[in-house]
Motif scaffolding. Structure first.
Motif, PDB file in Angstrom:
ATOM      1  N   GLU A  67       0.833  -1.201   0.000  1.00 15.02           N
ATOM      2  CA  GLU A  67       0.000   0.000   0.000  1.00 15.02           C
ATOM      3  C   GLU A  67       0.868   1.252   0.000  1.00 15.02           C
ATOM      4  N   ASP A  83      -0.245   6.377  -3.139  1.00 14.72           N
ATOM      5  CA  ASP A  83      -1.223   7.309  -2.593  1.00 14.72           C
ATOM      6  C   ASP A  83      -2.620   6.930  -3.063  1.00 14.72           C
ATOM      7  N   SER A  84      -3.602   7.194  -2.217  1.00 10.76           N
ATOM      8  CA  SER A  84      -4.986   6.868  -2.546  1.00 10.76           C
ATOM      9  C   SER A  84      -5.891   7.976  -2.006  1.00 10.76           C
ATOM     10  N   PRO A  85      -6.956   8.283  -2.738  1.00  8.06           N
ATOM     11  CA  PRO A  85      -7.898   9.285  -2.226  1.00  8.06           C
ATOM     12  C   PRO A  85      -8.716   8.764  -1.045  1.00  8.06           C
ATOM     13  N   TYR A  86      -8.609   7.462  -0.763  1.00 12.67           N
ATOM     14  CA  TYR A  86      -9.449   6.850   0.276  1.00 12.67           C
ATOM     15  C   TYR A  86      -8.725   6.712   1.615  1.00 12.67           C
ATOM     16  N   VAL A  87      -7.439   6.313   1.557  1.00 10.76           N
ATOM     17  CA  VAL A  87      -6.674   6.136   2.791  1.00 10.76           C
ATOM     18  C   VAL A  87      -5.256   6.638   2.571  1.00 10.76           C
ATOM     19  N   ALA A 136     -11.664  -4.302  -2.444  1.00 10.70           N
ATOM     20  CA  ALA A 136     -11.470  -2.878  -2.149  1.00 10.70           C
ATOM     21  C   ALA A 136     -10.497  -2.294  -3.162  1.00 10.70           C
ATOM     22  N   GLU A 137     -10.677  -1.015  -3.468  1.00  4.19           N
ATOM     23  CA  GLU A 137      -9.841  -0.384  -4.486  1.00  4.19           C
ATOM     24  C   GLU A 137      -8.390  -0.174  -4.051  1.00  4.19           C
ATOM     25  N   THR A 138      -8.114  -0.303  -2.765  1.00  2.00           N
ATOM     26  CA  THR A 138      -6.736  -0.143  -2.277  1.00  2.00           C
ATOM     27  C   THR A 138      -5.912  -1.420  -2.424  1.00  2.00           C
ATOM     28  N   THR A 165     -10.423  -4.030  -8.124  1.00  2.02           N
ATOM     29  CA  THR A 165     -11.763  -3.588  -8.533  1.00  2.02           C
ATOM     30  C   THR A 165     -11.783  -3.110  -9.984  1.00  2.02           C
TER      31      THR A 165
END
Length: 380
Positions: free
Chosen positions: A250, A253-257, A334-336, A350
């Motif tokens: 992980e 970078d992600s807009p979710y976490v 999940a998208e992450t 996803t």
């Protein structure tokens, strides 16, 4: 993995200087420190590290007793015409017969000292060789002459570049290096080189996605390591030992976490994960365990598990085809959670569609209790 070792030479100069070398070595993760026998106790006070020490007495508290300093090995005493009468060889034999770990120390001044090193090595667990004007040819000769002996060759070096050359000589290279430097940067560089030496890259292949579907709720495993990973780097995980998918860390970078470059959301509890030459079930991992970190080029390195989180989450089945066989894994929906594409780029599970290509470690051979076996094993 064929792991090699790095030793730090800290037996000369003022104690404060020796102490600095030892503490830098401790902080950098060296395997051994070489000290005088009189420094063993205060060296142990600095931290938990294996100690090789110059001594001739079986009562020494060192992990490895080293013979050769102030004697024939370093040229202080002349070499005997007949090596069978060598004080160093006799001492090493006596200590080893008592069940102690022994290393021989030889400064290679000429061909005679090279021959002496080969003979002393037969009575030791390790042979430490220090080159003078000529280094590579004697090392090549010793590697060739001792390849079938139960002894490890530790080559004396002064820089990380010399360490790399030593570890690569004649493909196998030395089994480790003894680094003689006060430069903290060189110590850290050498440790990094030694960690990679002898570790073969894994062959990763592109598998074609054939199915992606939700399968309901289940328990999945997050593996938090004591190591920072980069994009395209993660762990090899799968429902079948013959086909392990590269699951991305992980680190992106992600807009979710927020980015968590120490974490791999690896998959369901039943899945296999590659650990060195073996596999383990994800649910077996716990803090302190070794784990194998792999990137898109197949380069692998050792990681340490810091924490394992098992939580109930919605799961997704991913199937792919490679060499006419179907390989599968189950991961959190999940998208992450990302696999790694043929081009080395992470792709969210996803977003996966039939026809996409992802990286897989594929083996025809099966495994039993995590070990490769030549037998018929069918996993569906």
């Amino acid at each position: 993995m064929n792991m090699k070792s790095v030793w730090i030479k800290a037996d000369e100069g003022r104690w404060d200087d020796r102490k600095d070398r030892i503490t830098t070595g401790l902080e950098s993760g060296v395997d051994y420190v070489l000290v005088d026998g009189s420094d063993i106790e205060r060296t142990r006070e600095l931290g938990d590290i294996k100690i090789a020490a110059f001594a001739h007495d079986e009562r020494s508290a060192a992990d490895i007793i080293v013979v050769g300093k102030g004697s024939e090995g370093d040229g202080t005493k002349p070499l005997p015409p007949d090596f069978s009468g060598s004080f160093d060889i006799i001492t090493a034999t006596r200590l080893k017969d008592k069940g102690l770990k022994v290393a021989g120390y030889v400064v290679i001044r000429n061909k005679q000292y090279e021959e002496f090193a080969a003979k002393l090595a037969e009575a030791c667990d390790y042979i430490i060789t220090i080159g003078t004007d000529w280094k590579i040819i004697p090392l090549e000769n010793l590697i060739a002459g001792l390849h079938d002996k139960d002894v490890q060759i530790i080559s004396g070096v002064r820089t990380s570049e010399e360490a790399k050359l030593s570890l690569e000589t004649m493909e196998h290279g030395s089994d480790g290096v003894l680094l003689d430097t006060d430069d903290p940067g060189e110590i850290k560089k050498t440790v990094g080189i030694v960690e990679r030496a002898g570790v073969k890259d894994l062959e990763l292949s592109a598998a074609i996605i054939t199915k992606v579907e939700q399968v309901g709720m289940g328990d999945r495993v997050c593996v938090d390591t004591c190591n920072l990973m980069t994009s395209g780097e993660g762990m090899l995980v799968g429902s079948q030992s013959c086909g392990l998918f590269l699951v991305n860390s992980e680190a992106d970078d992600s807009p979710y976490v927020a980015s968590r470059p120490f974490r791999v959301n690896a998959g369901a509890v039943h899945a296999y994960v590659l650990v060195g030459e073996k596999t383990k079930y994800l649910c077996e991992l716990e803090a302190g365990d070794e784990i194998t970190i792999v990137n898109a080029e197949g380069e692998q390195r050792k990681g340490i598990v810091g924490r394992v989180k098992i939580e109930r989450r919605p799961l997704m089945l991913v199937e792919a085809e490679l060499n006419g066989k179907t390989v599968k894994t189950i991961v959190q929906n999940a998208e992450t959670i990302k696999l790694v594409s043929k081009g080395g780029k992470p792709v969210a599970v996803t977003d996966l569609r039939p026809g996409d290509e992802v990286l897989v470690r594929f083996e025809e051979i099966g495994r039993h209790f995590g070990m490769k076996v030549e037998e018929t094993i069918i996993e569906k």
